[in-house]
Write an enzyme that holds these catalytic residues in place. Structure first.
Site, PDB file in Angstrom:
ATOM      1  N   GLY A   1       0.808  -1.207   0.000  1.00 57.94           N
ATOM      2  CA  GLY A   1       0.000   0.000   0.000  1.00 57.94           C
ATOM      3  C   GLY A   1       0.843   1.259   0.000  1.00 57.94           C
ATOM      4  O   GLY A   1       0.571   2.221  -0.713  1.00 57.94           O
TER       5      GLY A   1
ATOM      6  N   ARG B   1       7.191   1.828   1.156  1.00 59.90           N
ATOM      7  CA  ARG B   1       7.478   0.401   1.262  1.00 59.90           C
ATOM      8  C   ARG B   1       7.864  -0.161  -0.104  1.00 59.90           C
ATOM      9  O   ARG B   1       8.719  -1.037  -0.207  1.00 59.90           O
ATOM     10  CB  ARG B   1       6.278  -0.348   1.836  1.00 59.90           C
ATOM     11  CG  ARG B   1       6.635  -1.719   2.419  1.00 59.90           C
ATOM     12  CD  ARG B   1       5.419  -2.378   3.028  1.00 59.90           C
ATOM     13  NE  ARG B   1       4.847  -1.582   4.083  1.00 59.90           N
ATOM     14  CZ  ARG B   1       3.571  -1.593   4.441  1.00 59.90           C
ATOM     15  NH1 ARG B   1       2.720  -2.374   3.824  1.00 59.90           N
ATOM     16  NH2 ARG B   1       3.145  -0.837   5.421  1.00 59.90           N
TER      17      ARG B   1
ATOM     18  N   ARG C   1       1.432  11.210  -8.619  1.00 64.68           N
ATOM     19  CA  ARG C   1       0.928  11.416  -7.254  1.00 64.68           C
ATOM     20  C   ARG C   1       1.824  10.756  -6.208  1.00 64.68           C
ATOM     21  O   ARG C   1       1.375  10.400  -5.113  1.00 64.68           O
ATOM     22  CB  ARG C   1      -0.508  10.900  -7.112  1.00 64.68           C
ATOM     23  CG  ARG C   1      -1.493  11.586  -8.030  1.00 64.68           C
ATOM     24  CD  ARG C   1      -2.921  11.247  -7.662  1.00 64.68           C
ATOM     25  NE  ARG C   1      -3.854  11.875  -8.589  1.00 64.68           N
ATOM     26  CZ  ARG C   1      -5.160  11.977  -8.380  1.00 64.68           C
ATOM     27  NH1 ARG C   1      -5.683  11.490  -7.273  1.00 64.68           N
ATOM     28  NH2 ARG C   1      -5.944  12.557  -9.266  1.00 64.68           N
TER      29      ARG C   1
ATOM     30  N   ARG D   1      -0.503  -8.697  -3.613  1.00 64.82           N
ATOM     31  CA  ARG D   1      -0.576  -7.623  -2.620  1.00 64.82           C
ATOM     32  C   ARG D   1       0.275  -8.035  -1.429  1.00 64.82           C
ATOM     33  O   ARG D   1       0.164  -9.152  -0.907  1.00 64.82           O
ATOM     34  CB  ARG D   1      -2.026  -7.390  -2.197  1.00 64.82           C
ATOM     35  CG  ARG D   1      -2.156  -6.578  -0.912  1.00 64.82           C
ATOM     36  CD  ARG D   1      -3.530  -6.008  -0.699  1.00 64.82           C
ATOM     37  NE  ARG D   1      -3.808  -5.767   0.707  1.00 64.82           N
ATOM     38  CZ  ARG D   1      -3.212  -4.846   1.475  1.00 64.82           C
ATOM     39  NH1 ARG D   1      -2.274  -4.077   0.967  1.00 64.82           N
ATOM     40  NH2 ARG D   1      -3.543  -4.716   2.753  1.00 64.82           N
TER      41      ARG D   1
ATOM     42  N   SER E   1      -0.324  -4.901   5.235  1.00 63.75           N
ATOM     43  CA  SER E   1      -0.488  -5.092   6.670  1.00 63.75           C
ATOM     44  C   SER E   1      -1.937  -5.427   6.978  1.00 63.75           C
ATOM     45  O   SER E   1      -2.846  -5.131   6.196  1.00 63.75           O
ATOM     46  CB  SER E   1      -0.068  -3.834   7.435  1.00 63.75           C
ATOM     47  OG  SER E   1      -0.852  -2.723   7.016  1.00 63.75           O
TER      48      SER E   1
ATOM     49  N   ASP F   1      -1.019  -5.227  13.798  1.00 66.40           N
ATOM     50  CA  ASP F   1      -1.647  -4.912  15.083  1.00 66.40           C
ATOM     51  C   ASP F   1      -2.662  -5.998  15.407  1.00 66.40           C
ATOM     52  O   ASP F   1      -3.151  -6.683  14.509  1.00 66.40           O
ATOM     53  CB  ASP F   1      -2.320  -3.538  15.056  1.00 66.40           C
ATOM     54  CG  ASP F   1      -3.368  -3.422  13.956  1.00 66.40           C
ATOM     55  OD1 ASP F   1      -4.559  -3.506  14.274  1.00 66.40           O
ATOM     56  OD2 ASP F   1      -2.991  -3.256  12.786  1.00 66.40           O
TER      57      ASP F   1
ATOM     58  N   ARG G   1       6.106  -0.545  10.527  1.00 66.53           N
ATOM     59  CA  ARG G   1       5.321  -1.081   9.414  1.00 66.53           C
ATOM     60  C   ARG G   1       6.089  -0.921   8.102  1.00 66.53           C
ATOM     61  O   ARG G   1       6.105  -1.808   7.256  1.00 66.53           O
ATOM     62  CB  ARG G   1       3.976  -0.358   9.298  1.00 66.53           C
ATOM     63  CG  ARG G   1       2.995  -0.650  10.403  1.00 66.53           C
ATOM     64  CD  ARG G   1       1.754   0.200  10.217  1.00 66.53           C
ATOM     65  NE  ARG G   1       0.874   0.092  11.363  1.00 66.53           N
ATOM     66  CZ  ARG G   1      -0.419  -0.178  11.283  1.00 66.53           C
ATOM     67  NH1 ARG G   1      -0.970  -0.396  10.114  1.00 66.53           N
ATOM     68  NH2 ARG G   1      -1.169  -0.236  12.362  1.00 66.53           N
TER      69      ARG G   1
END
Length: 234
Positions: A20, A24, A43, A87, A90, A203, A216
């Site tokens: 996402g 990362r 973007r 994908r 997290s 989490d 993360r």
């Protein structure tokens, strides 16, 4: 080019890993890929192509939520010849059996979203990933001696909800929650492509433990290595 991706034709490998977070994606490209080249940055949604063990692999961020991954995955599949999207994200755990930093692989995505209905008229709540791609991921995890927990994933349109996690888990039979896989799986099914969702638990709703945003961003390397090994077997 598309309105959202400024890469040239042929810029992406057949398999794309999709976190996402753009940072990362940058971390994965700079850490694991040989000769990584930035191929899109519209973007600041960064996408790279390089080689892993000599095999072309791409990585591109999806942003947050189903509308965002829905746009990027559709354009990668439809305009750039991408065949497989994994994908790598997290998730929040609904189960005491999934602890923080555990790796999980989606066997199905359940959602209350209208994404698939609006996109193609599909009115169901459950969508499966590519079994072929899931098998490659499990084989890669086994070769790396990484425990990969198969689970059902609740793919939510909202981050904040008054419904308790116990209620959601019970009615959906899901063990963790994220916000993208349902749309990704739907796009793959509609277009005859392959998709999978590999997650790191960031989490826990049960233990209340959670990782920081920096943890993360930098702490998911075990999941990344599994995904890369699966990617080069495609």
């Amino acid at each position: 080019m598309t309105p959202h991706i400024n890469a040239k034709d042929g810029a992406f490998a057949k398999t794309v890993l999709m976190p996402g977070d753009p940072l990362r994606a940058k971390l994965l490209a700079e850490t694991f890929l040989e000769d990584a080249v930035l191929v899109t940055d519209v973007r600041n949604v960064l996408g790279y192509t390089g080689k892993y063990k000599g095999v072309p692999v791409s990585v591109m961020a999806s942003g947050m939520g189903m509308p965002s991954i829905g746009i990027y995955s559709w354009e990668l599949y439809s305009f750039y010849g991408v065949e497989n999207i994994i994908r790598i994200g997290s998730a929040g755990s609904y189960s005491s059996k999934l602890e923080v930093l555990d790796v999980a692989l989606a066997e199905k995505a359940y959602s209350d979203s209208s994404y698939a209905k609006v996109m193609s008229g599909f009115e169901g709540h459950e969508i499966a990933p590519s079994q072929e791609l899931n098998e490659k991921i499990m084989q890669a995890a086994e070769s790396l001696k990484t425990k990969c927990n198969l689970c059902n994933v609740y793919s939510s349109d909202v981050f904040y909800t008054p419904e308790s996690f116990e209620s959601i888990s019970k009615r959906t039979d899901c063990q963790c929650v994220e916000m993208e896989s349902f749309a990704l799986f739907h796009n793959a099914n509609v277009l005859g492509k392959h998709a999978a969702c590999l997650l790191t638990i960031s989490d826990s709703f049960v233990s209340k433990r959670e990782l920081s945003s920096e943890e993360r961003q930098n702490g998911f390397k075990q999941m990344m290595q599994v995904a890369l090994e699966a990617a080069i077997s495609c």
